[in-house]
Design a protein around this motif. Structure first.
Motif, PDB file in Angstrom:
ATOM      1  N   MET A 220      32.304  13.672  42.644  1.00 10.90           N
ATOM      2  CA  MET A 220      33.217  13.688  43.682  1.00 10.90           C
ATOM      3  C   MET A 220      32.817  14.434  44.312  1.00 10.90           C
ATOM      4  O   MET A 220      32.676  13.944  45.644  1.00 10.90           O
ATOM      5  N   LYS A 221      32.606  15.338  44.300  1.00 11.15           N
ATOM      6  CA  LYS A 221      32.984  17.285  45.327  1.00 11.15           C
ATOM      7  C   LYS A 221      30.515  16.747  46.077  1.00 11.15           C
ATOM      8  O   LYS A 221      31.277  16.967  47.383  1.00 11.15           O
ATOM      9  N   GLY A 222      30.707  16.164  45.273  1.00  6.98           N
ATOM     10  CA  GLY A 222      28.739  15.909  45.866  1.00  6.98           C
ATOM     11  C   GLY A 222      29.036  14.926  46.641  1.00  6.98           C
ATOM     12  O   GLY A 222      28.259  14.836  48.398  1.00  6.98           O
ATOM     13  N   LEU A 223      29.552  14.015  46.926  1.00 10.03           N
ATOM     14  CA  LEU A 223      29.958  12.434  47.371  1.00 10.03           C
ATOM     15  C   LEU A 223      30.901  12.982  48.733  1.00 10.03           C
ATOM     16  O   LEU A 223      30.300  12.458  49.572  1.00 10.03           O
ATOM     17  N   PHE A 224      31.621  13.883  48.614  1.00  8.63           N
ATOM     18  CA  PHE A 224      32.399  14.444  49.527  1.00  8.63           C
ATOM     19  C   PHE A 224      31.568  14.843  50.763  1.00  8.63           C
ATOM     20  O   PHE A 224      31.553  14.662  51.939  1.00  8.63           O
ATOM     21  N   LEU A 225      30.381  15.495  50.127  1.00  5.93           N
ATOM     22  CA  LEU A 225      29.607  16.552  50.630  1.00  5.93           C
ATOM     23  C   LEU A 225      28.257  15.454  51.873  1.00  5.93           C
ATOM     24  O   LEU A 225      28.016  15.983  52.776  1.00  5.93           O
ATOM     25  N   LYS A 226      28.391  14.416  51.217  1.00  7.95           N
ATOM     26  CA  LYS A 226      27.463  13.325  51.480  1.00  7.95           C
ATOM     27  C   LYS A 226      27.582  12.655  52.378  1.00  7.95           C
ATOM     28  O   LYS A 226      27.755  13.003  53.806  1.00  7.95           O
ATOM     29  N   ILE A 227      28.951  12.566  52.253  1.00 11.70           N
ATOM     30  CA  ILE A 227      29.915  11.542  53.187  1.00 11.70           C
ATOM     31  C   ILE A 227      30.920  11.943  54.476  1.00 11.70           C
ATOM     32  O   ILE A 227      31.095  11.836  55.458  1.00 11.70           O
TER      33      ILE A 227
END
Length: 141
Positions: free
Chosen positions: A1-8
């Motif tokens: 979830m944290k990686g998705l926030f950083l990407k989008i």
């Protein structure tokens, strides 16, 4: 979830912050722009005048029947042109009097007539300008 926030999420957050910063810096009122576009047709209708149907002789052995819609840039210009109706009629008649049947053929001929009428009307206007002139009725006989 944290990686998705950083990407989008993070790029969207940065982009929206920059966009709002530009709007604030240049003092752009988005609501006013949207409202202006929303009412532009209604505003044009309030500032447009339909001439009566005019019949006049051309420079040849023919005559023309024309009607125009004149869209003005302000309410003051609208009021002035409305009061100067006889001068508007004279401008239209004199523009047609110089034309032949051949001069008025096709889109090029109508554009030439519109330009001529616009120029003559604007020559005596003191308030505002003409946004555009439309030929709404046109017959040559």
């Amino acid at each position: 979830m944290k990686g998705l926030f950083l990407k989008i999420g993070l790029p969207l957050l940065v982009l929206s912050t920059i966009s709002f910063g530009i709007l604030y810096f240049f003092d752009i009122d988005v609501a006013k722009i949207l409202k202006k576009n929303e009412h532009s047709v209604d505003a044009q209708i309030e500032r447009s005048i339909n001439t009566e149907l005019l019949t006049t002789n051309l420079s040849s052995d023919h005559f023309a029947v024309v009607q125009f819609n004149i869209v003005l840039d302000s309410k003051k210009a609208y009021e002035e042109v409305e009061k100067r109706n006889p001068e508007v009629r004279a401008a239209i008649i004199s523009s047609l009097a110089n034309k032949t049947k051949e001069d008025l053929r096709g889109a090029k001929g109508i554009k030439s007539l519109q330009d001529s009428v616009k120029q003559k009307i604007e020559s005596f206007m003191t308030e505002g300008k003409i946004e555009r002139i439309l030929v709404t009725e046109f017959k040559i006989q």
